[in-house]
Design a protein around this motif. Structure first.
Motif, mmCIF file in Angstrom:
data_model
loop_
_atom_site.group_PDB
_atom_site.id
_atom_site.type_symbol
_atom_site.label_atom_id
_atom_site.label_comp_id
_atom_site.label_asym_id
_atom_site.label_seq_id
_atom_site.Cartn_x
_atom_site.Cartn_y
_atom_site.Cartn_z
ATOM 1 N N HIS A 45 0.876 -1.173 0.000
ATOM 2 C CA HIS A 45 0.000 0.000 0.000
ATOM 3 C C HIS A 45 0.915 1.225 0.000
ATOM 4 O O HIS A 45 1.739 1.392 0.904
ATOM 5 C CB HIS A 45 -0.932 -0.019 1.210
ATOM 6 C CG HIS A 45 -1.897 -1.179 1.168
ATOM 7 N ND1 HIS A 45 -2.160 -1.983 2.250
ATOM 8 C CD2 HIS A 45 -2.631 -1.660 0.142
ATOM 9 C CE1 HIS A 45 -3.041 -2.917 1.892
ATOM 10 N NE2 HIS A 45 -3.343 -2.749 0.618
ATOM 11 N N ARG A 88 -2.946 4.520 -1.256
ATOM 12 C CA ARG A 88 -2.983 3.104 -0.925
ATOM 13 C C ARG A 88 -2.816 2.199 -2.142
ATOM 14 O O ARG A 88 -2.006 1.276 -2.156
ATOM 15 C CB ARG A 88 -4.330 2.810 -0.254
ATOM 16 C CG ARG A 88 -4.533 1.357 0.135
ATOM 17 C CD ARG A 88 -5.903 1.192 0.793
ATOM 18 N NE ARG A 88 -6.181 -0.183 1.167
ATOM 19 C CZ ARG A 88 -5.772 -0.758 2.312
ATOM 20 N NH1 ARG A 88 -5.053 -0.077 3.165
ATOM 21 N NH2 ARG A 88 -6.066 -2.002 2.575
ATOM 22 N N HIS A 131 3.096 -3.376 6.795
ATOM 23 C CA HIS A 131 2.053 -2.386 6.471
ATOM 24 C C HIS A 131 1.998 -1.272 7.509
ATOM 25 O O HIS A 131 2.624 -1.350 8.559
ATOM 26 C CB HIS A 131 0.676 -3.068 6.461
ATOM 27 C CG HIS A 131 0.446 -4.007 5.340
ATOM 28 N ND1 HIS A 131 -0.406 -3.723 4.297
ATOM 29 C CD2 HIS A 131 0.942 -5.240 5.092
ATOM 30 C CE1 HIS A 131 -0.416 -4.746 3.458
ATOM 31 N NE2 HIS A 131 0.391 -5.678 3.909
ATOM 32 N N ASP A 132 1.151 -0.259 7.200
ATOM 33 C CA ASP A 132 0.724 0.726 8.197
ATOM 34 C C ASP A 132 -0.795 0.632 8.328
ATOM 35 O O ASP A 132 -1.479 0.262 7.385
ATOM 36 C CB ASP A 132 1.059 2.162 7.764
ATOM 37 C CG ASP A 132 2.519 2.510 7.973
ATOM 38 O OD1 ASP A 132 3.366 1.846 7.348
ATOM 39 O OD2 ASP A 132 2.814 3.449 8.731
ATOM 40 N N GLU A 146 1.936 3.455 2.996
ATOM 41 C CA GLU A 146 2.297 2.747 4.227
ATOM 42 C C GLU A 146 3.805 2.501 4.228
ATOM 43 O O GLU A 146 4.282 1.425 3.908
ATOM 44 C CB GLU A 146 1.499 1.442 4.319
ATOM 45 C CG GLU A 146 -0.005 1.712 4.353
ATOM 46 C CD GLU A 146 -0.861 0.448 4.387
ATOM 47 O OE1 GLU A 146 -0.300 -0.651 4.479
ATOM 48 O OE2 GLU A 146 -2.093 0.584 4.317
#
Ligand SMILES: [Zn+2]
Length: 493
Positions: A104, A157, A196-197, A107
């Motif tokens: 993403h 994203r 990820h974030d 992120e």
């Protein structure tokens, strides 16, 4: 994983366990890396050219090149818009571990940490050499930073096809998804790290603490069964959590393990790689996530060490399940029981306000809204105010026009707020320009929107009697009597 001969560091581990078993004064029951050592290593090896979250593909290419002596760099292919996706391989051990980040595009926290880890692994002849040697001899690491460079370019994203790569593990519509799957299939790692974030509004369930790091050993089937592959991921997470609890106690959440048939984490688990999801959330006063970057560095190194010496085996699945669940109950500002006047009557309302970030160049501005109101006792505020007996009061636009932003400063803006003005108008600055003043600045507009209903922009005063007590400006709470230091990320309207 293959069965390994019992050699020196396993003996070391055994001694350690025996030692700690006999030594009742120590709380540590597992051979974790010392937190102080990990912190120090990050300070020494942090990649200094990356200082904020909105770096791009072009920023990373010279950094990848910098490591071409000690890492094997392979071009795995290109994104829709033609940006290269590379892997960096290091180590010569039997256990294969693959780490990929930023599928993403917005992120980026773990990508920063990976470049810090590259610097660390390249170090030599220092106090960390023993750790490095263990990792090099036991593991073969394959890093794939920034799987979605097109998304990263716009700090969004999805990829350039507007596809969520994490729903493209099976259909393989996107070249980036094909690259990731081929990398896994060719390498066949025993362990995988899916980096990820997450939103900053996740909390550890039942607490006001942000889930600064969330973890998951994704399910590989609908029944969320636990096989050996998934169990290893859970055990490794337990060890990572032990490190985190020493630094950010209570700030770790565990994701729901509902099976998502299209996601990479779930499928890579299913394909036989023990897969660990790390989600970087929020932490107070860390908008660029530089502290959370350090946490990533620390727990990834800890996990790699655990995998190398197989110390994860002593942790249990139960310990994994005892990590608190993730919840999504945080708001930036929770105002309790402000009085709202409708007709002749007053109604007490809790207001839940979130300040969402919109990218502008290498930084961002906040756009706030009222997300919920009424009885909000199930929410937690990163900042909370008891406003019972305070009335929501409309603000005004200052009647004189300023020439430019430079005619205003913090003090002048505060004085205007105290006089009941929530907004000023400027002549020579344009809509969209950023500023850091605690007041609304208008250019193309003569008015500002405000309200207290859901979706409204929280721009109002809170007053007691005839006295203005607080200003709420684009969701920022400002105490008019005792203003605190805070950073305002605003734009001109
Ligand atoms: Zn993600």
């Amino acid at each position: 994983m293959k069965v390994k001969p019992n050699y020196y560091p396993s003996l070391l581990l055994l001694f350690f366990i025996l030692f700690t078993a006999c030594n009742t004064t120590t709380e540590q029951s597992a051979p974790s890396l010392a937190v102080e050592i990990l912190e120090k290593a990050h300070t020494e090896f942090k990649e200094k050219s990356i200082t904020h979250r909105r770096f791009k593909h072009a920023d990373l290419q010279p950094l990848i090149e910098k490591h071409s002596d000690q890492f094997k760099i392979t071009s795995l292919g290109t994104s829709i818009e033609g940006r290269s996706i590379s892997s960096l391989d290091w180590g010569k051990g039997e256990t294969k571990v693959m780490l990929w980040s930023q599928m993403h595009g917005n992120e980026s926290t773990a990508t920063m940490a990976l470049f810090d880890i590259f610097n660390f692994l390249e170090g030599d002849s220092d106090e960390y050499q023993e750790l490095r040697t263990i990792l090099r001899e036991r593991l073969t690491l394959k890093f794939i930073p920034m799987i979605n460079p097109d998304g990263a370019e716009e700090f969004k994203r999805r990829n350039a096809l507007d596809i969520d790569l994490n729903r493209d593990a099976i259909s393989q519509i996107s070249p980036e998804a094909i690259i990731l799957k081929e990398a896994r299939d060719n390498f066949e790692p025993e362990f995988g790290f899916n980096l990820h974030d997450q939103q900053t509004y996740y909390n550890a369930e039942g607490t006001a603490k942000q889930a600064t790091i969330s973890v998951l050993a994704p399910a590989y089937n609908e029944a969320t069964d636990i096989n050996e592959v998934r169990k290893r991921a859970m055990q490794t997470i337990v060890g990572m959590n032990k490190v985190l609890q020493q630094i950010v106690p209570g700030h770790v959440g565990k994701y729901n393990d509902a099976f998502e048939p299209r996601a990479f984490g779930d499928n890579i688990q299913k394909w036989g790689t023990s897969t660990i999801l790390i989600e970087s959330g929020g932490y107070p006063n860390d908008p660029e996530k530089q502290f959370i970057r350090q946490l990533n560095f620390m727990i990834i190194l800890e996990a790699l060490h655990q995998i190398a010496i197989e110390s994860y085996t002593q942790y249990s699945v139960d310990e994994y399940f005892s990590i608190p669940d993730n919840d999504l109950q945080l708001v930036d500002l929770l105002i309790h029981e402000a009085q709202v006047r409708v007709g002749e009557k007053l109604y007490p309302m809790d207001l839940g306000i979130r300040r969402r970030q919109s990218t502008s160049g290498s930084t961002y501005y906040s756009s706030s809204s009222i997300d919920d109101l009424g009885d909000l006792q199930v929410y937690f505020g990163l900042e909370e105010l008891d406003a019972s007996n305070m009335l929501i009061t409309e603000g005004k636009v200052y009647p004189e026009v300023f020439e430019s932003l430079s005619d205003l400063d913090q003090d002048r803006a505060m004085d205007l707020l105290r006089e009941g003005f929530l907004a000023v108008k400027v002549e020579n600055n344009s809509e969209g320009e950023l500023h850091g003043l605690p007041i609304l600045v208008l250019s193309s507009s003569d008015t500002f929107s405000w309200g207290w209903k859901t979706g409204s922009v929280p721009n109002f005063f809170l007053s007691k009697g005839n006295q203005l007590k607080f200003a709420v400006v684009n969701g920022y709470l400002i105490d008019l009597e005792n203003p605190k230091e805070q950073e305002f990320k605003q734009r001109i309207y």
